[in-house]
Scaffold this motif. Structure first.
Motif, PDB file in Angstrom:
ATOM      1  N   MET A 123       0.848  -1.208   0.000  1.00  0.00           N
ATOM      2  CA  MET A 123       0.000   0.000   0.000  1.00  0.00           C
ATOM      3  C   MET A 123       0.876   1.249   0.000  1.00  0.00           C
ATOM      4  SD  MET A 123      -2.971   0.862   2.695  1.00  0.00           S
ATOM      5  CE  MET A 123      -3.053  -0.892   3.026  1.00  0.00           C
ATOM      6  N   SER A 124       0.584   2.208  -0.857  1.00  0.00           N
ATOM      7  CA  SER A 124       1.414   3.417  -0.884  1.00  0.00           C
ATOM      8  C   SER A 124       0.548   4.660  -0.940  1.00  0.00           C
ATOM      9  CB  SER A 124       2.367   3.368  -2.079  1.00  0.00           C
ATOM     10  OG  SER A 124       1.989   4.273  -3.071  1.00  0.00           O
ATOM     11  N   TYR A 125       1.000   5.683  -0.271  1.00  0.00           N
ATOM     12  CA  TYR A 125       0.224   6.903  -0.190  1.00  0.00           C
ATOM     13  C   TYR A 125       1.025   8.074  -0.737  1.00  0.00           C
ATOM     14  CZ  TYR A 125      -2.937   4.295   2.769  1.00  0.00           C
ATOM     15  OH  TYR A 125      -3.825   3.382   3.237  1.00  0.00           O
ATOM     16  N   PRO A 126       0.321   9.110  -1.216  1.00  0.00           N
ATOM     17  CA  PRO A 126       0.996  10.314  -1.708  1.00  0.00           C
ATOM     18  C   PRO A 126       1.692  11.030  -0.564  1.00  0.00           C
ATOM     19  CG  PRO A 126      -1.357  10.704  -1.532  1.00  0.00           C
ATOM     20  CD  PRO A 126      -1.139   9.248  -1.268  1.00  0.00           C
ATOM     21  N   PRO A 127       2.690  11.842  -0.872  1.00  0.00           N
ATOM     22  CA  PRO A 127       3.371  12.610   0.170  1.00  0.00           C
ATOM     23  C   PRO A 127       2.390  13.471   0.933  1.00  0.00           C
ATOM     24  CG  PRO A 127       3.896  13.429  -2.041  1.00  0.00           C
ATOM     25  CD  PRO A 127       3.210  12.122  -2.210  1.00  0.00           C
ATOM     26  N   GLN A 128       2.675  13.663   2.209  1.00  0.00           N
ATOM     27  CA  GLN A 128       1.709  14.332   3.086  1.00  0.00           C
ATOM     28  C   GLN A 128       1.603  15.830   2.806  1.00  0.00           C
ATOM     29  OE1 GLN A 128       3.630  13.028   6.515  1.00  0.00           O
ATOM     30  NE2 GLN A 128       5.119  14.676   6.601  1.00  0.00           N
ATOM     31  N   PRO A 129       0.401  16.387   3.040  1.00  0.00           N
ATOM     32  CA  PRO A 129       0.202  17.819   2.878  1.00  0.00           C
ATOM     33  C   PRO A 129       1.063  18.624   3.847  1.00  0.00           C
ATOM     34  CG  PRO A 129      -1.841  16.707   3.593  1.00  0.00           C
ATOM     35  CD  PRO A 129      -0.803  15.669   3.425  1.00  0.00           C
ATOM     36  N   SER A 144       0.561  20.362   6.259  1.00  0.00           N
ATOM     37  CA  SER A 144       0.116  21.647   6.784  1.00  0.00           C
ATOM     38  C   SER A 144       0.061  21.586   8.309  1.00  0.00           C
ATOM     39  CB  SER A 144      -1.264  21.995   6.230  1.00  0.00           C
ATOM     40  OG  SER A 144      -2.238  21.095   6.718  1.00  0.00           O
ATOM     41  N   LEU A 145      -0.265  20.393   8.808  1.00  0.00           N
ATOM     42  CA  LEU A 145      -0.274  20.210  10.247  1.00  0.00           C
ATOM     43  C   LEU A 145       0.865  19.279  10.636  1.00  0.00           C
ATOM     44  CD1 LEU A 145      -4.107  19.864  10.861  1.00  0.00           C
ATOM     45  CD2 LEU A 145      -2.627  21.717  11.604  1.00  0.00           C
ATOM     46  N   SER A 146       0.888  18.873  11.887  1.00  0.00           N
ATOM     47  CA  SER A 146       1.912  17.942  12.329  1.00  0.00           C
ATOM     48  C   SER A 146       1.688  16.595  11.647  1.00  0.00           C
ATOM     49  CB  SER A 146       1.848  17.776  13.839  1.00  0.00           C
ATOM     50  OG  SER A 146       0.694  17.053  14.192  1.00  0.00           O
ATOM     51  N   ALA A 147       2.749  15.823  11.572  1.00  0.00           N
ATOM     52  CA  ALA A 147       2.653  14.529  10.901  1.00  0.00           C
ATOM     53  C   ALA A 147       1.603  13.650  11.568  1.00  0.00           C
ATOM     54  CB  ALA A 147       4.021  13.853  10.908  1.00  0.00           C
ATOM     55  N   GLY A 148       1.634  13.638  12.894  1.00  0.00           N
ATOM     56  CA  GLY A 148       0.683  12.808  13.619  1.00  0.00           C
ATOM     57  C   GLY A 148      -0.740  13.183  13.275  1.00  0.00           C
ATOM     58  N   ASN A 149      -1.011  14.468  13.245  1.00  0.00           N
ATOM     59  CA  ASN A 149      -2.349  14.933  12.937  1.00  0.00           C
ATOM     60  C   ASN A 149      -2.749  14.564  11.517  1.00  0.00           C
ATOM     61  OD1 ASN A 149      -4.773  16.447  13.466  1.00  0.00           O
ATOM     62  ND2 ASN A 149      -3.517  17.647  14.891  1.00  0.00           N
ATOM     63  N   ALA A 150      -1.815  14.703  10.598  1.00  0.00           N
ATOM     64  CA  ALA A 150      -2.113  14.381   9.207  1.00  0.00           C
ATOM     65  C   ALA A 150      -2.456  12.903   9.062  1.00  0.00           C
ATOM     66  CB  ALA A 150      -0.920  14.743   8.324  1.00  0.00           C
ATOM     67  N   VAL A 151      -1.650  12.045   9.686  1.00  0.00           N
ATOM     68  CA  VAL A 151      -1.905  10.608   9.626  1.00  0.00           C
ATOM     69  C   VAL A 151      -3.274  10.291  10.215  1.00  0.00           C
ATOM     70  CG1 VAL A 151      -1.187   8.358  10.507  1.00  0.00           C
ATOM     71  CG2 VAL A 151       0.522   9.975   9.674  1.00  0.00           C
ATOM     72  N   SER A 182       3.655   3.240   8.916  1.00  0.00           N
ATOM     73  CA  SER A 182       4.748   4.205   8.971  1.00  0.00           C
ATOM     74  C   SER A 182       5.507   4.231   7.640  1.00  0.00           C
ATOM     75  CB  SER A 182       5.699   3.879  10.119  1.00  0.00           C
ATOM     76  OG  SER A 182       6.425   2.698   9.844  1.00  0.00           O
ATOM     77  N   THR A 183       5.719   3.065   7.038  1.00  0.00           N
ATOM     78  CA  THR A 183       6.377   3.048   5.730  1.00  0.00           C
ATOM     79  C   THR A 183       5.447   3.621   4.664  1.00  0.00           C
ATOM     80  OG1 THR A 183       5.633   0.807   5.280  1.00  0.00           O
ATOM     81  CG2 THR A 183       7.767   1.053   6.352  1.00  0.00           C
ATOM     82  N   ALA A 184       4.169   3.311   4.766  1.00  0.00           N
ATOM     83  CA  ALA A 184       3.222   3.804   3.769  1.00  0.00           C
ATOM     84  C   ALA A 184       3.133   5.327   3.799  1.00  0.00           C
ATOM     85  CB  ALA A 184       1.848   3.187   4.008  1.00  0.00           C
ATOM     86  N   PHE A 185       3.118   5.901   4.996  1.00  0.00           N
ATOM     87  CA  PHE A 185       2.987   7.355   5.119  1.00  0.00           C
ATOM     88  C   PHE A 185       4.339   8.050   5.134  1.00  0.00           C
ATOM     89  CE2 PHE A 185      -1.271   6.324   6.881  1.00  0.00           C
ATOM     90  CZ  PHE A 185      -2.010   7.116   6.049  1.00  0.00           C
ATOM     91  N   GLN A 186       5.403   7.287   5.100  1.00  0.00           N
ATOM     92  CA  GLN A 186       6.750   7.867   5.093  1.00  0.00           C
ATOM     93  C   GLN A 186       7.044   8.664   6.352  1.00  0.00           C
ATOM     94  OE1 GLN A 186       8.820   6.826   2.896  1.00  0.00           O
ATOM     95  NE2 GLN A 186       8.323   7.362   0.793  1.00  0.00           N
ATOM     96  N   VAL A 187       6.545   8.179   7.468  1.00  0.00           N
ATOM     97  CA  VAL A 187       6.893   8.800   8.742  1.00  0.00           C
ATOM     98  C   VAL A 187       7.322   7.687   9.701  1.00  0.00           C
ATOM     99  CG1 VAL A 187       5.309  10.734   8.460  1.00  0.00           C
ATOM    100  CG2 VAL A 187       4.511   8.632   9.564  1.00  0.00           C
TER     101      VAL A 187
END
Lengths: 225, 225
Positions: A1-7, A9-16, A41-46
């Motif tokens: 499963m792979s996801y686009p790079p995160q927006p 705009s907020l903290s990583a935790g909040n975005a996830v 964590s690998t999917a979201f790159q965090v």
DNA sequence: ACTACCATACTTGTATGGTAGTATGGTACT
DNA sequence: AGTACCATACTACCATACAAGTATGGTAGT
């Protein structure tokens, strides 16, 4: 499963957290799906930390079930919780629309009218997803107009369960026409300050909203508890 | 779905969460108190990770306010949220006690009677804290008897704010006598299946519960928003 | 005296290694 | 064949180190 790079705009935790919640409620992550901190964590790159944070929050809302040292799963839809959510909304929304009939700010009334307009457009375009969001927004505006924003926020917790059922219902007949017509009647009733009529409409409205839960259970037995 | 034999109440994170929440609601940690992950981690003899977990959960419930890179504080009591919590409880509890008047399981009715007994004992001993807990338990049993456990759980989130106000009220005149009398009348009404009377009592009950919020605001201006 | 600057000591946010419990599949033994 | 055992690969949980933003107090320069 792979996801686009995160927006970001907020903290990583909040975005996830927000992404996961959106995917769970929209059933992109179906009930029962096994997740893991590492996988996400690998999917979201965090790292695992913000992922774990999200898991904790989602578990508190009942959208994830964490089994210590065993794994984490998207919770199954609990029919009792769905009915409770409907019950809860009925009681609170009937009370709120009665308040609205006593007094309701003009700007919020305009927002309702604008929302109604866009509901009709969405129905013509057969855009179920947008209609779903407009429906949610309509009811939220009602609460905001009565200064019951906090109440609406708390309702959302139960609503997450109800909404997963309604999402399943989208593939069947959502009956948007009747629902939109009821929305229109609510606004009219608020303008006329006709509390009893508004109350009745809301009562019917929240009975329609999820009238055929057993049908959904039959079609998706693995999604339910 | 199967749950682990022991819920994770023994995990460090969960323990910290429950302790912190109890201390916040009981006002041992007054509104406005500055906390820090590091500080609490040394106090609880655990690392920052489980402490942070608790902070996230408590922030989601609105009991903590986290300012990124600045600090974390126990949230001030928001009078609007207190009134909303009261409003929410009134609507839901009036609906629930009407359900109770239609059907209510015998074992739960016994639990209510037992609870009433202990309420009288607590009042005689002038044990405000225990009376507070019995009061909470009484209402919870009502919801359980109507199979609305999930609803009660969600109410608790708003209730945390309401209860901090009621905790302040303990030092004044809680008026436990009248409240206990109303509890007794509720049970009687359920036995008689007198919905309208029960509804009325509950209405009065939840008006009494926090009738003098402004007095509390005057006495503890620094606790409120 | 006043102001601009900066070192320092905080804060929360994130990454990562290690620990203990659990599921699983293979293997030796009966 | 059937069973007990065990290595292995997971899992969530926790501790710790580092990064980045912020408040604060002291100091040098005006």
């Amino acid at each position: 499963m792979s996801y686009p790079p995160q927006p970001a705009s907020l903290s990583a935790g909040n975005a996830v957290y927000q992404l996961l919640k959106q995917q769970i409620v929209s059933l992109e992550l179906p009930p029962g799906t096994a997740l893991s901190e590492k996988e996400m964590s690998t999917a979201f790159q965090v790292s695992r930390t913000p992922v774990r944070e999200s898991f904790v929050r989602l578990a508190q809302e009942g959208l994830l079930v964490v089994l210590p040292q065993r794994g984490t799963r998207v919770s199954l839809i609990d029919p009792e919780l769905v009915e409770e959510a409907r019950f809860m909304r009925e009681q609170l929304e009937r009370a709120v629309i009665r308040l609205a009939c006593e007094s309701f700010p003009d700007d919020k009334l305009e927002q309702l009218e604008d929302n109604l307009h866009r509901q009709h457009e969405s129905i013509e375009r057969h855009d179920g997803k947008e209609m779903f969001e407009l429906d949610e927004a309509f009811h939220r505006i009602l609460f905001e107009g009565c200064r019951k924003q906090g109440t609406w926020n708390v309702i959302q917790q139960m609503n997450a369960h109800l909404n997963r059922s309604r999402m399943l219902w989208l593939s069947l007949d959502p009956g948007w026409d009747s629902l939109a017509r009821q929305h229109q009647e609510m606004v009219d009733a608020i303008r006329r300050k006709d509390s009893d009529y508004a109350d009745n409409i809301m009562h019917e409205h929240l009975s329609l909203i999820i009238s055929n839960l057993s049908v959904l259970q039959d079609r998706h037995p693995d999604y339910f508890k």
